[in-house]
Design an enzyme around this catalytic site. Structure first.
Site, PDB file in Angstrom:
ATOM      1  N   HIS A 187      -9.688 -54.333  44.642  1.00  0.00           N
ATOM      2  CA  HIS A 187     -10.941 -54.895  44.138  1.00  0.00           C
ATOM      3  C   HIS A 187     -12.076 -54.755  45.134  1.00  0.00           C
ATOM      4  O   HIS A 187     -13.249 -54.681  44.748  1.00  0.00           O
ATOM      5  CB  HIS A 187     -10.728 -56.367  43.792  1.00  0.00           C
ATOM      6  CG  HIS A 187     -11.667 -56.890  42.738  1.00  0.00           C
ATOM      7  ND1 HIS A 187     -12.971 -56.443  42.603  1.00  0.00           N
ATOM      8  CD2 HIS A 187     -11.494 -57.828  41.775  1.00  0.00           C
ATOM      9  CE1 HIS A 187     -13.554 -57.090  41.604  1.00  0.00           C
ATOM     10  NE2 HIS A 187     -12.680 -57.932  41.078  1.00  0.00           N
TER      11      HIS A 187
ATOM     12  N   ASP B 271      -9.863 -42.054  27.166  1.00  0.00           N
ATOM     13  CA  ASP B 271      -9.056 -41.057  26.444  1.00  0.00           C
ATOM     14  C   ASP B 271      -8.724 -39.902  27.383  1.00  0.00           C
ATOM     15  O   ASP B 271      -9.583 -39.124  27.763  1.00  0.00           O
ATOM     16  CB  ASP B 271      -9.838 -40.559  25.234  1.00  0.00           C
ATOM     17  CG  ASP B 271      -9.057 -39.551  24.397  1.00  0.00           C
ATOM     18  OD1 ASP B 271      -7.917 -39.198  24.776  1.00  0.00           O
ATOM     19  OD2 ASP B 271      -9.598 -39.102  23.371  1.00  0.00           O
TER      20      ASP B 271
END
Length: 447
Positions: A160, A394
């Protein structure tokens, strides 16, 4: 579930082209103590024609990852503390990201579409412990797991401190674009997208000039960093009691009902509150009521606010570092649970509206000068993943039919729902003694 996941390969992927060898400083926001964990995404993909050649799919993902690590080369570096210990930095020598391929012969996609039985049930889908076998742990891990029904689970772990939700989602979509379209033009477009420039979130941040001259730092308080008394063994309850994962989906009609309920109690129009405000307020109230807290226990709702366009000047497009601060709504348990949905939603709206240019500056100054960290007493932290674009990632495998975390936690996540842009799924883990009541309350907003 861990025992059902078999790792076939774990390999370091280095950038496909030469990248700079340098040490990059992380910003004051990046270096906050509470960001010392990994963002972990789990994306589920339906079986597709051509997946019988799994080696080809895996090779395409590896090549795309190597290409993505050229402009995002810090993700192939290693995070260390600066020599004086005041900040984190990234040593960039093209050390590589970890790519894992695994199979799960006893798991089908339907198993992953329901809430897990326990918070770490899906841990094996991101085998971070394998990274510890390497000399240095990489800040980026990608694991492709083939499921028994031919579906695929793609898990991604990113430190993070290197990027926030928006930045990590931009990286994922860029990585996916290379996998789907290959190199060439896609790679050239990707190189133009990334902006490091972490100094922009360091003090002293550039100051705005107004008719009164240069703004001062102000004397704003930040309740997200303050400590409150624990009147009910709140912290030990979440540590010692078994946590039960929950998952609730709100469709468009449910969200509209919450908006009407919140607005009517505040005598405001139906457009007064956003979907995020009413859903989050409802979750907060249900969470607080289910825990049966003392009326005078102070509660806080913390949620991230993207500041890219709230600071002056705005951060450049393509900035993928941590560019958020935690807004804080605070009230007594009695007020949160008894004053109605409109009261809680208004607290959220006001907390969000307080986050302006000056507010961000004081947060940056606070975290750069101290080890300020959010407390855990009476705190619910909410993160909105539903607007990150994760449902569009995708890799040439179609869009994911499921998006969520690898492990469920006491942190509350708002997730996108496949093919339902007006819906949102809310996942959070609660102590076992509160989980059933929480689910009942969430499903009955008028009670």
């Amino acid at each position: 579930m861990d025992s059902h996941v078999t790792v076939k390969e774990a390999v370091l992927i280095i950038p496909s082209e030469p990248t700079p060898f340098k040490i990059l400083a992380l910003s004051a926001l990046d270096s906050q103590l509470f960001l010392g964990f990994n963002i972990e995404y789990l994306l589920l993909y339906k079986p597709r024609p051509g997946w019988s050649d799994r080696g080809r799919v895996t090779a395409r993902l590896k090549a795309a990852l190597a290409g993505a690590l050229v402009p995002y080369y810090p993700l192939a570096g290693r995070v260390e503390a600066s020599p004086d210990g005041s900040r984190l930095e990234v040593v960039c020598r093209a050390q590589g990201a970890l790519f894992i391929e695994a199979v799960a012969d006893n798991i089908v996609m339907g198993d992953l579409e329901r809430p897990p039985n326990h918070v770490t049930e899906w841990r094996g889908l991101l085998s971070l412990h394998l990274a510890d076998l390497l000399k240095e742990a990489p800040p980026l891990v990608v694991q492709l797991t083939w499921l028994a029904d031919g579906a695929a689970a793609l898990a991604v772990g990113i430190k993070h401190c290197l990027c926030d939700g928006i930045g990590s989602a931009e990286f994922l979509n860029s990585f996916a674009e290379l996998a789907k379209l290959g190199g060439g033009l896609a790679a050239l477009k990707l190189k133009a997208k990334t902006v490091w420039d972490r100094h922009l979130m360091d003090p002293p941040m550039p100051r705005r000039l107004s008719c009164g001259g240069v703004h001062g730092s102000g004397a704003q308080t930040h309740p997200e960093f303050s400590r409150v008394p624990d009147l009910c063994s709140f912290t030990s309850r979440f540590v010692n009691e078994r946590l039960v994962p929950t998952s609730i989906t709100f469709n468009g009609a449910s969200v509209d009902e919450l908006k009407r309920l919140a607005s009517s109690s505040c005598r405001l129009g139906d457009s007064a509150f956003t979907s995020f405000e009413v859903v989050t307020a409802h979750i907060w109230r249900s969470w607080a009521r289910s825990l049966d807290l003392p009326p005078n226990q102070t509660l806080k709702l913390l949620f991230s606010v993207n500041v890219r366009s709230r600071v002056k000047p705005s951060l450049p497009s393509g900035y993928y570092g941590n560019a958020f601060v935690l807004a804080c709504s605070q009230a007594s348990a009695k007020d949160v649970t008894e004053k109605g949905l409109g009261f809680a939603a208004m607290l959220l709206k006001r907390a969000k509206d307080r986050v302006d240019d000056e507010y961000v500056r004081t947060v940056v100054e606070t975290v750069s000068e101290s080890t300020a960290c959010p407390d855990s007493v009476g705190v619910l932290i909410v993160s909105q993943w539903s607007r990150l674009g994760l449902d569009r990632v995708d890799f040439g495998m179609g869009r994911p039919v499921g998006v969520g975390p690898v492990c469920c936690d006491r942190y509350c996540l708002l997730l996108p729902v496949h093919d339902r842009s007006d819906a949102v799924k809310v996942v959070v883990a609660l102590p076992a003694s509160a989980a059933d009541r929480y689910e009942c309350l969430v499903k009955s907003p008028c009670t």
